[in-house]
Design a protein around this motif. Sequence first.
Motif, PDB file in Angstrom:
ATOM      1  N   UNK A   1      55.547 128.434  66.185  1.00 48.13           N
ATOM      2  CA  UNK A   1      55.395 128.653  67.635  1.00 48.13           C
ATOM      3  C   UNK A   1      56.607 128.169  68.441  1.00 48.13           C
ATOM      4  N   UNK A   2      57.201 127.055  68.059  1.00 46.29           N
ATOM      5  CA  UNK A   2      58.379 126.538  68.765  1.00 46.29           C
ATOM      6  C   UNK A   2      59.573 127.486  68.595  1.00 46.29           C
ATOM      7  N   UNK A   3      59.768 127.992  67.380  1.00 46.71           N
ATOM      8  CA  UNK A   3      60.857 128.937  67.134  1.00 46.71           C
ATOM      9  C   UNK A   3      60.610 130.244  67.875  1.00 46.71           C
ATOM     10  N   UNK A   4      59.368 130.652  67.943  1.00 46.47           N
ATOM     11  CA  UNK A   4      59.023 131.880  68.661  1.00 46.47           C
ATOM     12  C   UNK A   4      59.338 131.727  70.154  1.00 46.47           C
ATOM     13  N   UNK A   5      59.043 130.555  70.698  1.00 50.37           N
ATOM     14  CA  UNK A   5      59.379 130.283  72.104  1.00 50.37           C
ATOM     15  C   UNK A   5      60.890 130.308  72.300  1.00 50.37           C
ATOM     16  N   UNK A   6      61.625 129.723  71.362  1.00 45.39           N
ATOM     17  CA  UNK A   6      63.086 129.743  71.451  1.00 45.39           C
ATOM     18  C   UNK A   6      63.616 131.165  71.335  1.00 45.39           C
ATOM     19  N   UNK A   7      62.999 131.977  70.455  1.00 44.51           N
ATOM     20  CA  UNK A   7      63.408 133.381  70.326  1.00 44.51           C
ATOM     21  C   UNK A   7      63.172 134.127  71.643  1.00 44.51           C
ATOM     22  N   UNK A   8      62.034 133.902  72.261  1.00 42.21           N
ATOM     23  CA  UNK A   8      61.718 134.586  73.515  1.00 42.21           C
ATOM     24  C   UNK A   8      62.762 134.263  74.581  1.00 42.21           C
ATOM     25  N   UNK A   9      63.121 133.003  74.715  1.00 40.43           N
ATOM     26  CA  UNK A   9      64.154 132.623  75.682  1.00 40.43           C
ATOM     27  C   UNK A   9      65.505 133.204  75.294  1.00 40.43           C
ATOM     28  N   UNK A  10      65.820 133.170  74.006  1.00 36.69           N
ATOM     29  CA  UNK A  10      67.072 133.744  73.527  1.00 36.69           C
ATOM     30  C   UNK A  10      67.157 135.234  73.855  1.00 36.69           C
ATOM     31  N   UNK A  11      66.097 135.976  73.582  1.00 39.67           N
ATOM     32  CA  UNK A  11      66.147 137.430  73.790  1.00 39.67           C
ATOM     33  C   UNK A  11      66.314 137.775  75.266  1.00 39.67           C
ATOM     34  N   UNK A  12      65.694 136.997  76.137  1.00 39.94           N
ATOM     35  CA  UNK A  12      65.864 137.213  77.575  1.00 39.94           C
ATOM     36  C   UNK A  12      67.303 136.924  77.995  1.00 39.94           C
ATOM     37  N   UNK A  13      67.826 135.820  77.503  1.00 39.28           N
ATOM     38  CA  UNK A  13      69.198 135.419  77.850  1.00 39.28           C
ATOM     39  C   UNK A  13      70.213 136.429  77.313  1.00 39.28           C
TER      40      UNK A  13
END
Length: 168
Positions: free
Chosen positions: A133-145
């Motif tokens: 879940x933590x990596x998924x949250x980081x991926x979500x922020x990464x993809x937006x950025x």
Amino acid sequence: MKVINVTVLALVLFGFFTNSSAFCGVFQHGNQRAKEIKERLITLRNWQLMEELNLKGNRAQRVFDILKRFDDERETLIMKRRRLLRKLKDALETGSMSDAQLKRLMTEITETNVALARIPQRELRRLEQVFTPRELARYLLFSQRFARQARRLLARPRPGNRRLNEGP
């Protein structure tokens, strides 16, 4: 480390897209040049994602396979939407469609938009198989950025491209 990665990405993308022949080629050489640019952006995205989430080996390949599936689906839907919108525009200009046909076409456009809007949710669901879940949250922020950075660089006026640098 993140600042360096983002800076490197920005410089690489900026260097690529400021090359007027590379950017203008999208319009002059049609789909082939657009395909090359898309492939380079995906390569850069994947490289940045590997750095961001420390992806390696089979795990990285699983992530990239999932992302490719959704990239392809997104591209297909975007092309479908363009075709439908062009058809709608032509129909309105020529008056060649009945009201019932126009309604069906508008429904198809709306359904295509909904399908496009659902892709990120489905993508995250599939990535749950690989990410915590933590990596998924980081991926979500990464993809937006990453998407924001790519849009900014693609929208930036290019030296040597008069048409884009001129005002209205």
